[in-house]
Design a protein around this motif. Structure first.
Motif, PDB file in Angstrom:
ATOM      1  N   ARG A   1       4.860   0.725   3.623  1.00 14.89           N
ATOM      2  CA  ARG A   1       5.392   1.187   2.338  1.00 14.89           C
ATOM      3  C   ARG A   1       4.478   0.768   1.197  1.00 14.89           C
ATOM      4  O   ARG A   1       4.240  -0.419   0.995  1.00 14.89           O
ATOM      5  CB  ARG A   1       6.764   0.568   2.065  1.00 14.89           C
ATOM      6  CG  ARG A   1       7.917   1.228   2.737  1.00 14.89           C
ATOM      7  CD  ARG A   1       8.491   2.410   1.932  1.00 14.89           C
ATOM      8  NE  ARG A   1       9.189   3.313   2.834  1.00 14.89           N
ATOM      9  CZ  ARG A   1       8.644   4.397   3.400  1.00 14.89           C
ATOM     10  NH1 ARG A   1       7.427   4.788   3.122  1.00 14.89           N
ATOM     11  NH2 ARG A   1       9.330   5.133   4.247  1.00 14.89           N
ATOM     12  N   ASP A   2       3.950   1.753   0.482  1.00 18.38           N
ATOM     13  CA  ASP A   2       3.197   1.514  -0.760  1.00 18.38           C
ATOM     14  C   ASP A   2       2.154   0.414  -0.606  1.00 18.38           C
ATOM     15  O   ASP A   2       2.010  -0.456  -1.480  1.00 18.38           O
ATOM     16  CB  ASP A   2       4.168   1.166  -1.907  1.00 18.38           C
ATOM     17  CG  ASP A   2       5.176   2.278  -2.141  1.00 18.38           C
ATOM     18  OD1 ASP A   2       4.791   3.451  -1.989  1.00 18.38           O
ATOM     19  OD2 ASP A   2       6.344   1.974  -2.444  1.00 18.38           O
ATOM     20  N   LEU A   3       1.427   0.463   0.485  1.00 25.89           N
ATOM     21  CA  LEU A   3       0.480  -0.605   0.801  1.00 25.89           C
ATOM     22  C   LEU A   3      -0.782  -0.496  -0.063  1.00 25.89           C
ATOM     23  O   LEU A   3      -1.408   0.562  -0.140  1.00 25.89           O
ATOM     24  CB  LEU A   3       0.101  -0.516   2.286  1.00 25.89           C
ATOM     25  CG  LEU A   3      -0.798  -1.623   2.816  1.00 25.89           C
ATOM     26  CD1 LEU A   3      -0.057  -2.954   2.843  1.00 25.89           C
ATOM     27  CD2 LEU A   3      -1.297  -1.262   4.218  1.00 25.89           C
TER      28      LEU A   3
ATOM     29  N   GLU B   1      -1.428   2.458  -2.481  1.00 29.02           N
ATOM     30  CA  GLU B   1      -0.009   2.745  -2.202  1.00 29.02           C
ATOM     31  C   GLU B   1       0.167   3.706  -1.019  1.00 29.02           C
ATOM     32  O   GLU B   1       0.737   4.794  -1.151  1.00 29.02           O
ATOM     33  CB  GLU B   1       0.667   3.290  -3.461  1.00 29.02           C
ATOM     34  CG  GLU B   1       0.599   2.268  -4.577  1.00 29.02           C
ATOM     35  CD  GLU B   1       1.369   2.680  -5.819  1.00 29.02           C
ATOM     36  OE1 GLU B   1       1.811   3.831  -5.903  1.00 29.02           O
ATOM     37  OE2 GLU B   1       1.545   1.808  -6.678  1.00 29.02           O
TER      38      GLU B   1
ATOM     39  N   SER C   1       1.744   4.964   2.358  1.00 28.61           N
ATOM     40  CA  SER C   1       3.007   4.890   3.103  1.00 28.61           C
ATOM     41  C   SER C   1       2.882   5.723   4.373  1.00 28.61           C
ATOM     42  O   SER C   1       2.289   6.798   4.357  1.00 28.61           O
ATOM     43  CB  SER C   1       4.183   5.419   2.265  1.00 28.61           C
ATOM     44  OG  SER C   1       4.375   4.584   1.138  1.00 28.61           O
TER      45      SER C   1
ATOM     46  N   GLY D   1       2.875  -4.019  -1.507  1.00 22.61           N
ATOM     47  CA  GLY D   1       3.501  -3.159  -0.503  1.00 22.61           C
ATOM     48  C   GLY D   1       3.966  -3.961   0.700  1.00 22.61           C
ATOM     49  O   GLY D   1       3.903  -5.192   0.695  1.00 22.61           O
TER      50      GLY D   1
END
Ligand code: ATP
Length: 242
Positions: free
Chosen positions: A7-9, A21, A23, A58
């Motif tokens: 998620r939103d890494l 970000e 995902s 994230g």
């Protein structure tokens, strides 16, 4: 429930962002491919999942639990195996010693021994080269060793970084055959490849990565042509990756 949920890494090398970000979800039993040009961030994404590089923001959840703070070894113990780009085998050790390293996380010794025998059947060249120093192996042989070593940890999720890179066509066929068998046994696969045709044909779903961002590839009838067109746009910077 998804086995892997990114998620939103965000990952940065110094001040330079490599992932923006990102995902991604991978369900149990799926084979998901990520294709994209050099420098897109594909290796960085796999490295972050394997705990080798740190996330700046994230989250990465595996089997419903956050991986944050887990060491790479703990992540292997939780069932995530990585076949890294460039193979990362131990050149000064023999083939047999490299394979044994893959088994160190196993508690089920008897089953691990049976798996070793089955793996050597699957990659017969590794049986022939059992006592050879790994640095003396060809590129294709080293890649087979790297995959075999990862399999011996009995992963539930296998991450592969460009497993076909630089290999002869026959070895590429063998690698994809083995991946197909793993999928048949229920192992979940996340595959990074520049070989768009092979990767998208193999995967149940594919994504395009470019400039640290990720997009699903549309499931068109001709996925290969779609991927080719998208990649051409990505390379030339002329098209939206969509
Ligand atoms: P390739 O197929 O060439 O490995 P990739 O899609 O796997 O490409 P990454 O290797 O993840 O891409 O690289 C993403 C970006 O991060 C690139 O701009 C790269 O130059 C940069 N990068 C990667 N590793 C490092 C590092 N250790 N230090 C600094 N920058 C890095």
């Amino acid at each position: 429930m998804s086995l892997l949920e990114v998620r939103d890494l965000v990952v940065r090398y110094g001040r330079v962002p490599a992932l923006h970000e990102v995902s991604l979800e991978v369900n149990e039993g799926e084979a998901v491919a990520i294709v994209g040009p050099n420098g897109a961030g594909k290796t960085t994404l796999l490295s972050a999942i394997a705990g080798v590089v740190a996330a700046a923001a994230g989250s990465i959840a595996y089997d419903g639990r956050n991986l944050h703070g887990n060491s790479p070894e703990a992540i292997v113990r939780r069932g995530i195996g990585l076949v890294p780009e460039g193979r990362h085998i131990f050149g000064s050790l023999t083939v047999a010693e490299n394979l044994r390293l893959g088994m160190t996380v196993r508690r089920d010794r008897e089953q691990a021994r049976r798996d070793l025998a089955a793996t050597l059947d699957r990659f017969p060249i590794l049986r022939v080269l059992h006592d050879t120093q790994a640095s003396r192996l060809s590129g294709g042989e080293q890649q087979q060793l790297a995959i075999a070593r990862a399999l011996l940890a009995s992963p539930r999720l296998l991450l592969l970084d460009e497993p076909s890179l630089g290999l002869a066509p026959l070895v590429i066929n063998l690698v994809f055959e083995v991946l197909g068998e793993l999928r048949g046994r229920g192992v979940t696969i996340l595959l990074v490849e520049q070989n768009v045709a092979r990767a998208t044909a193999f995967a149940t779903r594919s994504h395009l990565m470019c400039g640290g961002r990720i997009e699903p590839l549309p499931e068109t009838v001709d996925g290969e042509a779609a991927a080719g067109a998208l990649l051409a746009g990505a390379y030339l910077g002329t098209g939206e990756a969509r």
